[in-house]
Enzyme design. Structure first.
Site, PDB file in Angstrom:
ATOM      1  N   ASP A 191       0.859  -1.178   0.000  1.00  0.00           N
ATOM      2  CA  ASP A 191       0.000   0.000   0.000  1.00  0.00           C
ATOM      3  C   ASP A 191       0.895   1.227   0.000  1.00  0.00           C
ATOM      4  O   ASP A 191       1.641   1.464   0.947  1.00  0.00           O
ATOM      5  CB  ASP A 191      -0.922   0.006   1.225  1.00  0.00           C
ATOM      6  CG  ASP A 191      -1.802   1.252   1.269  1.00  0.00           C
ATOM      7  OD1 ASP A 191      -2.656   1.398   0.380  1.00  0.00           O
ATOM      8  OD2 ASP A 191      -1.621   2.083   2.188  1.00  0.00           O
ATOM      9  N   GLU A 275      -1.584  -1.403  -5.883  1.00  0.00           N
ATOM     10  CA  GLU A 275      -2.831  -0.801  -6.323  1.00  0.00           C
ATOM     11  C   GLU A 275      -2.549   0.206  -7.422  1.00  0.00           C
ATOM     12  O   GLU A 275      -1.558   0.934  -7.375  1.00  0.00           O
ATOM     13  CB  GLU A 275      -3.516  -0.114  -5.140  1.00  0.00           C
ATOM     14  CG  GLU A 275      -4.894   0.426  -5.447  1.00  0.00           C
ATOM     15  CD  GLU A 275      -5.557   1.052  -4.235  1.00  0.00           C
ATOM     16  OE1 GLU A 275      -6.738   1.432  -4.332  1.00  0.00           O
ATOM     17  OE2 GLU A 275      -4.881   1.152  -3.198  1.00  0.00           O
ATOM     18  N   ASP A 356      -3.333   1.413   7.174  1.00  0.00           N
ATOM     19  CA  ASP A 356      -2.419   1.166   6.061  1.00  0.00           C
ATOM     20  C   ASP A 356      -2.081  -0.319   5.922  1.00  0.00           C
ATOM     21  O   ASP A 356      -2.049  -0.854   4.808  1.00  0.00           O
ATOM     22  CB  ASP A 356      -1.140   1.981   6.251  1.00  0.00           C
ATOM     23  CG  ASP A 356      -1.410   3.479   6.237  1.00  0.00           C
ATOM     24  OD1 ASP A 356      -2.345   3.887   5.530  1.00  0.00           O
ATOM     25  OD2 ASP A 356      -0.709   4.225   6.941  1.00  0.00           O
TER      26      ASP A 356
END
Length: 409
Positions: A191, A275, A356
């Site tokens: 992330d 992502e 997170d």
């Protein structure tokens, strides 16, 4: 796969003059070819082919007084300049047809451009001398700072002068399956963020170096000195180079950080998932400077090509996956949360989750990786005591002892 290896180049004063001549000739041929095609388009004539332009703008032009100086440089770099124009037009038309992101029409190159480049192919007969110097046609033997060994024989050589006045040489080489690493078991979700540059699904948090923020004081001083110089003066050009070198130091430090981190993650994990971030959209917000300072796109690109190089798996999930809204332990979607909420409690399983780390685990799960959610759980939420048992009892209760079955009361 093809890779590009870049090294620092240290030309002498005479070689810098020869390189400047090569940069100028390649630029003139590029602009002449672009002008010829624009003229043909405006007059409704057929699109000139590269072979015809090469004969007209290089071979025949060398015999004219206006372009006789084209013979002072290698003809290969002039041919490559025409191929660069073909690539620019191809990218433009592919963008119109939706095959790639839209590109603007090819533009003329200026001699005031701070970045210049020329390319040599094998036909130019360049070579590496026994003294480990780079021999370029009509330029000479140039000293190179070799930092590593080339894995194979290069197919092309590109000499670049950047905005800071530094010279680099890059080799395009072909690599084979001999670089594939042995398989390992860990799989990882990443992330990316601003508070921490990267948070891994195993709970590891990597701080953001913030190279631009740390160098802002030096950059402001150099840019302030540049703004006070008279336009067109030599002092202004010197100040511009100082500003460019300050920015180059920041870019080099960021690139080195990206390379070291991406190589470490690829070597230690069999599969990596990230992502797909909307960097262009985030760059239009008040966080634009921090977004550009992080350099997420460059880092993800490094992960992707290094995964292909070393035989790892690289996965990219959609940007609309609710990674920050779903509990990685039970899978219940708890809804959006403001950015200041860094730890939240799942309403279903009552697990306290780090925002997170939980998102990193969800990134891995959305990509189909076998990642445990234990790293996302900080602790289990405290269970409130029943109302009848809350508080303290300084005096023993007879009723409770009798209900417990203890005689004598």
């Amino acid at each position: 796969m093809q890779l590009r290896y870049s090294f620092r180049l240290y030309p002498s004063a005479g070689q810098r003059t020869a390189l400047a001549r090569a940069f100028g000739c390649a630029r003139v041929v590029y602009n002449d070819a672009l002008r010829a095609r624009e003229t043909a388009h405006s007059e409704g004539m057929p699109f000139p082919k590269t072979g015809d332009l090469s004969k007209q703008l290089i071979t025949e032009a060398k015999n004219t007084p206006e372009r006789a100086w084209l013979a002072e440089v290698s003809a290969v770099i002039l041919q490559q300049s025409l191929r660069d124009l073909d690539a620019a037009y191809r990218n433009f038309f592919d963008g119109l047809m939706g095959k790639r992101p839209r590109m603007g029409v090819p533009r003329y190159k200026s001699r005031k451009d701070t970045r210049q480049a020329v390319r040599f192919t094998a036909n130019a007969r360049w070579s590496i001398t026994p003294g480990q110097k780079l021999r370029l046609p009509k330029i000479g033997d140039v000293r190179v700072k070799w930092s590593r060994t080339l894995p194979s024989s290069p197919s092309t050589v590109t000499v670049v002068k950047d905005s800071a006045g530094r010279y680099f040489v890059s080799f395009v080489v072909e690599t084979g399956p001999e670089e594939v690493l042995p398989e390992v078991s860990p799989e990882l979700g990443i992330d990316l963020g601003l508070g921490h540059f990267a948070v891994l699904s195993d709970g590891t948090k990597i701080d953001s170096p913030r190279f631009l923020r740390r160098a802002e004081k030096r950059l402001k001083k150099a840019q302030r000195a540049l703004s006070r110089k008279e336009k067109g003066s030599k002092n202004r050009d010197k100040a511009r180079v100082r500003v460019a070198r300050a920015h180059a130091r920041v870019a080099d430090a960021r690139r080195e950080f990206h390379h070291q981190l991406s190589t470490k993650l690829i070597r230690e994990n069999q599969a990596v998932a990230v992502e797909d971030l909307a960097v262009k959209g985030l760059a239009r917000t008040r966080l634009a400077k921090s977004v550009h300072d992080a350099g997420w796109s460059a880092f993800v690109s490094m992960l992707e090509y290094k995964a292909a190089r070393y035989g790892r798996t690289f996965l990219r999930i959609g940007r609309f996956e609710p990674t920050s809204q779903v509990c990685s332990r039970c899978g219940v979607k708890d809804g959006p949360k403001p950015l200041h909420v860094r730890v939240w409690t799942c309403g279903a399983c009552e697990a306290v989750l780090d925002r997170d780390v939980n998102a990193a685990v969800n990134v891995a799960k959305a990509a189909g990786l076998a990642v445990s959610a234990c790293g996302a759980q900080v602790s289990r939420a405290p269970v409130p005591a029943p109302r009848g048992e809350a508080g303290t009892h300084p005096k023993p209760s007879t009723i409770r002892w009798e209900q417990a079955g203890i005689p004598g009361f």
